[in-house]
Every structure is written in C-alpha cells, then in structure tokens.
Design a protein around this motif. Structure first.
Motif, PDB file in Angstrom:
ATOM      1  N   ARG A 161       2.249   1.997  -3.248  1.00 24.02           N
ATOM      2  CA  ARG A 161       1.242   2.656  -4.199  1.00 24.02           C
ATOM      3  C   ARG A 161       0.843   3.885  -4.046  1.00 24.02           C
ATOM      4  O   ARG A 161       0.236   4.526  -4.620  1.00 24.02           O
ATOM      5  N   HIS A 162       1.254   4.443  -2.768  1.00 23.06           N
ATOM      6  CA  HIS A 162       1.226   5.954  -2.670  1.00 23.06           C
ATOM      7  C   HIS A 162       2.419   6.563  -2.740  1.00 23.06           C
ATOM      8  O   HIS A 162       2.583   7.822  -2.288  1.00 23.06           O
ATOM      9  N   SER A 208       0.799  -1.335  -0.107  1.00 19.13           N
ATOM     10  CA  SER A 208      -0.041   0.229   0.070  1.00 19.13           C
ATOM     11  C   SER A 208       0.966   1.235   0.007  1.00 19.13           C
ATOM     12  O   SER A 208       0.790   2.229  -0.768  1.00 19.13           O
ATOM     13  N   LEU A 209       1.920   1.459   0.878  1.00 16.97           N
ATOM     14  CA  LEU A 209       2.632   2.467   0.778  1.00 16.97           C
ATOM     15  C   LEU A 209       3.373   2.796  -0.445  1.00 16.97           C
ATOM     16  O   LEU A 209       3.455   3.701  -0.795  1.00 16.97           O
ATOM     17  N   ALA A 250       1.233   9.841   3.644  1.00 15.40           N
ATOM     18  CA  ALA A 250       1.971  11.094   3.454  1.00 15.40           C
ATOM     19  C   ALA A 250       1.986  11.819   4.585  1.00 15.40           C
ATOM     20  O   ALA A 250       2.589  12.752   5.112  1.00 15.40           O
ATOM     21  N   THR A 277      -3.609   4.211   4.313  1.00 18.54           N
ATOM     22  CA  THR A 277      -4.467   4.999   3.209  1.00 18.54           C
ATOM     23  C   THR A 277      -3.705   6.245   2.798  1.00 18.54           C
ATOM     24  O   THR A 277      -4.156   6.839   1.879  1.00 18.54           O
ATOM     25  N   ASP A 278      -3.288   6.916   4.135  1.00 16.28           N
ATOM     26  CA  ASP A 278      -2.731   8.307   3.725  1.00 16.28           C
ATOM     27  C   ASP A 278      -1.332   8.418   4.228  1.00 16.28           C
ATOM     28  O   ASP A 278      -1.404   9.373   5.244  1.00 16.28           O
TER      29      ASP A 278
END
Length: 423
Positions: free
Chosen positions: A354-355, A351-352, A418, A415-416
RNA sequence: GGGAGCGUAGCUCAGUUGGCAGAGCACCGCGCUGUGGCCGCGGCGGUCGCGGGUUCAAGUCCCGUCGCUCCUCCCA
C-alpha cells in the motif's frame, strides 16, 4: 485428459509479455502523437460485414474466415481484419455527422484460418489507423508517415525497410483497367499458372502480384494502372508523392502492387522488411473511398493501414538484449521464520504494497536458505523476520547487491518503508 | 492449397546394426540446524506427441494422425 491449445492459437507467457507491452505502448504513443484516438470494436461481427466490405472474392473471405452460426442461427464471423468493423462503427454511431475527420486507431486480435508458421498464426494481432472523412492527399502521406515514425521509434533499421507505393484508381477506373488487363493476358492465358487463369475471370488485378515464375514475363509487360486511371486519380497520386517526398519518406513505385482486399481505391502501399523470410510484409494500407458508402453511410473518403504485431515482435526480439534477464522485478522479498513471523509478515507485506513497495514472500514452504536464494534473484532487498527480531520489534533488511544488513524498527518500516529502501 | 524436416524430463538436446530411458540447465534436500550468488554430494522428474502395425523385443522400422518448423503460395 490433457487439453491442448487449438492449432494456430498461442499463449504469450510472462517471459514474452513485456515485449508485447512495450510494443503496445509504442503504438499507442505514436498514434496519439498524430492525433488518433482509440476505438475498440467487437471481435465478432455478422458475416456479411466482411463478405460485403472486404469482398466476396478475396482470399480472406473465401477461405480464411472463421464463420459459425450462433444459437439462433445468425451467421457470425471472428473478425479477419478491423477496417470493416471500424467503418461499421463509424456509420452506426453517426460519427460522420460531426462533419469532421475521424482519426481512429485500434489494436487487437484478428482471426484467419490459415496454415500456421513463424510470424503467422490463426489468432494474430494487428494495429492500425483509419482516417475517415477526407480525400486530401496530404492525409495519405500522413498515414504513411505515422507508420514510418512508429518503425523509427521501434528502432527498425530504415535501410532494411522498403515502402512500395501504387495507385489502382477509383471505382470508375477499375472496369476499363480490368478489361485492359484481360486483353493483355488473354492471348498468354495458357502460359499462366492455374491460379492466375482463374483470376483472369474473377479479378485480373490479382494476377499482377502473383509470384510464380511462369507468370512473370506476362506481368512485366502488363498495362500499368497509372496509365489507366482518370485525370483526378492521377493528380491525386502525384500530390500524394509530393507530400511523401516532402516528408522525406523513401519509397519505390511498384505498378504490380494491388493489395488483396476489394475495398481499396487510389493509393495503396506496403512496407516490407528484409530478414523476415516469406512473411516479410510488416504493414499495408491505402485508400478506401467507397467503403463507408458501401456499408450504408454517406459517400465518405478514407485512408488507413494495418500492421501485424507478431512480425514486429520477431524483429524486436531479434535486436538488443533479451528482456527479463536483467533487473530484479521486486523491491523486497520477505523471509519469515516461524508461524508468528509469518502472520506478522503477511500484515507487513500488505502495508508495504500500500506504500507502493513491490514485495513478495515464499508460499512454497521453502527453507531459509532456499528462500534467500529466491530473494537473491528476484528482489533488491531481503527482509528477514524471525522470533528474535519479532521479540525486539525489529526486522532485518539485507541489501542483496551489497550484502549489507541492518535491523530497523518493524512498525516504523511498515509506516514509512521508503525511508529504509534506498535507490 | 502444394512440397520437406522435426516431435524423447518443465527447458535445451543425446540415444549406435531394434536389446534395461540418458545428460546439462531448472527444481527439491544435504554439506552450511537463522542468511542468497560460488562449489560439492544426493534426490524428484518420462503414457519417448497420439493411434495402429511388423518383431521374442520398437524411442529406433512401417502406416495413419495431431502439432511445430522451413520452402512455396498468400498475406499482417
């Protein structure tokens, strides 16, 4: 059995690769800025492209080319330089039919069978430009200027660079000039080195750039090409110098500069650096107004240059801080404790990434302490995920520069991310 | 193409008149059982480039070979 690399072929390891990437980026940027577009031509060509294009009697074709038959017996060669290939592509794809000037650049490996040493490998890398379709002397100067600009961008000390410039005239001038050279050298034949005695028959121009002391006095008094070229070539060269001067490029006229390839006509130049020992030539080029016609295209004038990347890497690595020693490469290094955490961590990492967060974890079964050590030298943040954190649905983020540590919600972080990784 | 020097741990290098293969860095473990950088202790790691020869004995001497480096030549 240990298999080793082939002589003269070398690996560029991750430690050195960033320097090459930087160099490639600078080259592309400079050439784009001057309006050149990239062309990618094959590494393998028919032998006759080079024997005809570069010249049967050149050192490159005579003794440095990698030649081999393919499975059907067709004689092939690993390209020893790129100009002939670019011109072949230009002719083959009818680029002349556009009626416009083709401004092309390339970048990539070349092959020459030579004795390897520092800055000279059998597989080496060249970059270069070819401007095909114009006889404008302003274009000769522009080609030299893009080379000069690239050297500036790479931070090379201008005072340690020397641009040598000469004209060797057009095809029609070549015969009479050769005769003049023969007449000059013939009486002193016995004083010349064995190589030059041979060159006297085959290609007397090459005697001019012989470095043997015994040939020096005969060369010093040799007739100069500038005095033997036709009026049009002389006028072209005068204008080239006017443009070069207008561009503020420092140069020296060198009547002994002739270049090693047969396709050159009129303008020839070479840029040399100090502090590079015997391999001091950084780049070289000139006009080749007959090559397109020679390779089956319509008569089309052209000018270009090529430079060696190994030597630029040498120069660049000798200046400034060595790369790789400074910044951590990763945003985050995940340290999972236990099997459950490892599975949850794998999902988090995906997930990280992909962000846009660069992240890695341990696959070597390291202890927590060891994994933290790796995190400390490779990432800005460590993320610790164990049973305790997992039970609370959290993850611990540790800023590895400040040592500050905080627990954040695992799903929110995924999910977020940053939001939690400052700087 | 011609001349010279060097090949010992992943890396940088010691190794005496021929006599048990070494150090530092890196790596792994422990001190410190779930927290990096500093420190200490321990451990892993070698066909001494490869192949012959001399010798009771070769990393060391000799010959060959491969590779790298330097000079020269040529070039990028």
């Amino acid at each position: 059995m240990k298999v080793e690399s082939v002589r003269g072929m070398r690996d560029i390891l991750p430690e050195e690769a960033p320097l090459w990437q930087k160099l490639e980026a600078e080259i592309r940027a400079a050439f784009s800025l001057y309006g050149y577009g990239e062309i990618r031509v094959p590494l393998v060509e028919r032998v006759e492209l080079f024997s005809r294009g570069v010249g049967e009697e050149t050192d490159i074709v005579e003794k440095q080319m990698y030649v081999f038959p393919d499975r059907k017996g067709l004689p092939l060669a690993l390209r020893p330089e790129a100009t002939a290939s670019v011109v072949r592509a230009y002719v083959e794809h009818g680029l002349h039919a556009t009626g416009d000037l083709a401004k092309l650049y390339y970048l990539g490996p070349m092959f020459r069978y030579e004795k390897p040493q520092l800055g000279r490998q059998r597989q080496f890398h060249q970059y270069g430009v070819e401007a095909i379709g114009s006889l404008d002397p302003a274009l000769d100067a522009e080609v030299m200027d893009v080379a000069a600009y690239l050297m500036e961008k790479l931070g090379l000390d201008r005072k340690k660079l020397t641009l040598r410039l000469n004209t060797i005239g057009c095809r029609e001038d070549r015969g009479p000039y050769r005769e003049a050279l023969r007449r000059h050298f013939l009486p002193q034949r016995a004083d010349l080195c064995p190589d030059c005695q041979r060159r006297l028959e085959e290609n007397p121009l090459r005697i001019l750039d012989c470095k043997q002391p015994q040939c020096r006095s005969a060369i010093a008094t040799a007739p100069k090409s500038l005095d033997h070229v036709c009026e049009a070539c002389r006028e072209h060269f005068t204008q080239v110098q006017e443009f070069v001067q207008a561009l503020g490029i420092r140069y020296t006229l060198d009547s002994t500069l002739v270049r090693g390839l047969d396709y050159y006509t009129r303008t020839v130049f070479e840029l040399c650096a100090e502090d590079l020992g015997a391999q001091d030539a950084l780049l070289g080029g000139g006009r080749y107004d007959d090559l397109v016609g020679l390779l089956g295209g319509p008569p089309t004038p052209a000018v270009g240059f090529a430079g060696g990347m190994e030597r630029l890497v040498l120069v660049l690595s000798g200046q400034g801080a060595p790369p790789g020693a400074a910044e951590p490469a990763l945003d985050l290094y995940l340290v999972p404790i236990g099997g459950d955490a490892k599975r949850a961590g794998a999902k988090l990492l995906a997930s990280l990434r992909r962000h846009g967060i660069s992240a890695d974890t341990d696959y070597m079964g390291r202890s927590l302490r060891k994994a933290m050590q790796v995190a400390g030298r490779s990432a800005r943040y460590a993320a610790i995920l164990g049973q305790d954190e997992l039970a609370r649905g959290e993850i611990k983020l540790k800023n590895l520069a400040s040592g500050e540590e905080k627990a954040v919600g695992l799903s929110q972080f995924a999910t977020d991310p940053a939001l939690f990784l400052s700087g």
